[in-house]
Design an enzyme around this catalytic site. Structure first.
Site, mmCIF file in Angstrom:
data_model
loop_
_atom_site.group_PDB
_atom_site.id
_atom_site.type_symbol
_atom_site.label_atom_id
_atom_site.label_comp_id
_atom_site.label_asym_id
_atom_site.label_seq_id
_atom_site.Cartn_x
_atom_site.Cartn_y
_atom_site.Cartn_z
ATOM 1 N N LYS A 74 35.481 38.442 34.068
ATOM 2 C CA LYS A 74 34.067 38.105 33.999
ATOM 3 C C LYS A 74 33.259 39.179 34.721
ATOM 4 O O LYS A 74 33.713 39.747 35.730
ATOM 5 C CB LYS A 74 33.853 36.737 34.652
ATOM 6 C CG LYS A 74 32.420 36.234 34.665
ATOM 7 C CD LYS A 74 32.347 34.847 35.321
ATOM 8 C CE LYS A 74 30.925 34.360 35.442
ATOM 9 N NZ LYS A 74 30.837 33.003 36.051
ATOM 10 N N SER A 150 28.022 29.941 33.919
ATOM 11 C CA SER A 150 27.758 31.331 33.642
ATOM 12 C C SER A 150 28.946 32.084 33.054
ATOM 13 O O SER A 150 28.832 33.252 32.701
ATOM 14 C CB SER A 150 27.321 32.028 34.933
ATOM 15 O OG SER A 150 28.357 31.976 35.915
ATOM 16 N N SER A 174 30.048 26.665 36.638
ATOM 17 C CA SER A 174 30.174 27.807 35.739
ATOM 18 C C SER A 174 31.556 28.024 35.147
ATOM 19 O O SER A 174 31.715 28.874 34.270
ATOM 20 C CB SER A 174 29.723 29.085 36.453
ATOM 21 O OG SER A 174 28.341 29.060 36.672
#
Length: 475
Positions: A74, A150, A174
């Protein structure tokens, strides 16, 4: 080599093929690269392609349980030396990291091959993945809907079969929000189960947790076995682990006391698809022999929202001002999204005394929830209050944070609670909406008790199997 069955294997399954010599790490890397090239233009899941790095790693992958398995990091907290981490912000310079994060080292030791970094909202602020720098990540189940945030890019990539699992982190939901939105398994571990070193001791006074999103429970357990544990200098540590998490899947859960909720902390009912889902799962749990009752922790109607916005704003201010110190200047007008700039202004207004008072309030909430969890082994809720929202519902060009976040307040009533309390929580892809979108169910356990979550997840994976339920268009 073409590998048409690639997406039918989880990470451990692919690693087993490598061990048996049925496929090489290099062939797996090329299959993943081909799928990224084919599908990423529509999904916008991968924002930094690291194919040369992955091909090099595939020549001699580490001898771990995921040896040779394609993987994505990520674009947040997953630093690897020589490559930037931008958090989707135009203000974050494309400065290569000087060293691997502890987490990245442990990922590498598991045997994975890193092929890129995934899409996030700016500074990971939103429960959807839409930024001016990268553009929106799109849900493989319906391209007009959010992947969640996210870790939305990671979730889209895994759900579409580009890789079997990908890095994710969670400071307000997230990991779990994208897992729910894209039909995946997403565990937020116990606070301090994984290290944030070397750059951070904690993030947001302990709200941030690191792990992965996966298609199977066993991949989640096996990767946590690889990455958990504190580092010297970490400010605190999670309770010790007895044995390993993968072995927990073989253990049938004892009869558990399970609470379930169909309303948010303010007492409002959730979307009908979510209510239907939690009722079906509660019935399944009762049929499996568990004691099930409708109950919820003693939360105030404005919790946890009253804590999150000022705490997040203060953290954002520290990140922006830290970047300004590194660059020797503040952000230009076009280097922050209006929402980010508005939240930064809020953060600058939070005094040190106010911040500590908010932390004290968070600790009081934690004690109330911990008291509730003494009565129940597990708390079941829908992960989200509704199926995945349409893209564009949250406006990053709205400078007023209250107005911008208004659509999200009722959408994410549950996930921030476990970031405040530090307890582990897992979203499982158990249900679907009437319109054909995934609806995750979230299970929260006592602090330090991931073992119970893995046991009950394995039990439900067998009783309510989701294998084969995926967006077939991406094969």
């Amino acid at each position: 080599m073409s590998f048409p069955d690639y997406a039918s294997y989880d990470g451990l399954g692919l690693a087993e093929l490598v061990r048996k010599g049925d496929v090489s790490p290099g062939e797996l890397a090329e299959e993943a690269i081909a799928r990224i090239e084919k599908h990423n233009p529509a999904l916008n899941a991968v924002v930094l392609k690291l194919y040369d790095l992955g091909r090099e790693m595939a020549k001699a992958p580490a001898d771990g349980p995921f040896s040779g398995v394609p993987f994505l990091l990520k674009d947040a907290f997953g630093d690897i030396a020589g490559y930037p981490t931008r958090l989707a912000s135009r203000f974050r310079a494309e400065t290569p990291a000087k060293e691997d994060a502890v987490l990245a080292k442990r990922f590498k030791a598991s045997g994975i091959t890193i092929l890129g970094k995934t899409n996030v909202p700016e500074f990971t602020l939103l429960p959807t993945t839409e930024s001016t720098l990268y553009g929106p990540a799109r849900n493989p189940w319906n391209l007009d809907h959010s992947t969640g945030g996210s870790s939305g890019g990671s979730a889209a990539a895994v759900a579409a079969g580009l890789v079997p699992m990908a890095h994710a982190n969670d400071s307000g939901g997230s990991i779990r929000i994208p897992a729910s939105s894209c039909g995946l398994v997403g565990l937020k571990p116990t606070r301090a189960r994984t290290s944030l070193g070397p750059d951070y001791g904690d993030v947001l006074s302990g709200f941030c947790h690191e792990h992965v999103v996966t298609r199977t429970v066993r991949d989640s357990a096996a990767m946590l076995d690889c990455i958990h544990g504190n580092e010297p200098g970490d400010p605190y540590m999670a309770p010790p682990v007895n044995g390993n998490f993968l072995d927990e899947l073989k253990k049938k859960p004892a009869k558990l006391r399970i609470a379930f909720s169909k309303k948010n902390p303010a007492g409002a009912f959730l979307h009908a698809d979510c209510v239907k889902g939690v009722e079906a799962v509660a019935k399944q749990l009762a049929d499996l022999g568990h004691e099930v009752a409708e109950a919820a922790p003693p939360l105030n109607a404005d919790e946890p929202g009253n804590l999150f916005l000022p705490l997040w704003a203060a953290w954002l201010a520290s990140e922006i001002e830290g970047e300004a110190a590194r660059r020797g200047r503040g952000p230009k007008d076009d280097e922050l999204e209006p929402l980010t700039r508005g939240l930064w202004e809020v953060g600058k207004s939070v005094s040190a005394a106010q911040y500590l008072m908010l932390v004290k309030e968070a600790q009081a909430l934690t004690r109330r929830v911990a008291g509730f969890m003494q009565q129940y082994d597990v708390w079941l809720t829908p992960t989200l209050a509704a199926p995945p929202i349409p893209l564009g519902l949250i406006n990053v060009n709205e400078p007023d944070p209250i107005a911008a976040f208004a659509p999200a307040v009722d959408y994410v009533p549950f996930t921030p609670i476990q970031n405040i309390t530090g307890q582990p929580a897992m979203s499982l892809p158990l249900c679907m909406s009437e319109s054909g979108l995934p609806v995750g169910m979230m299970f929260s356990a006592r602090f330090g008790d991931e073992a119970t979550l893995f046991r009950i997840a394995a039990q439900l994976e067998e009783a309510m199997p989701w294998k084969g339920r995926h967006p077939h268009v991406w094969n």
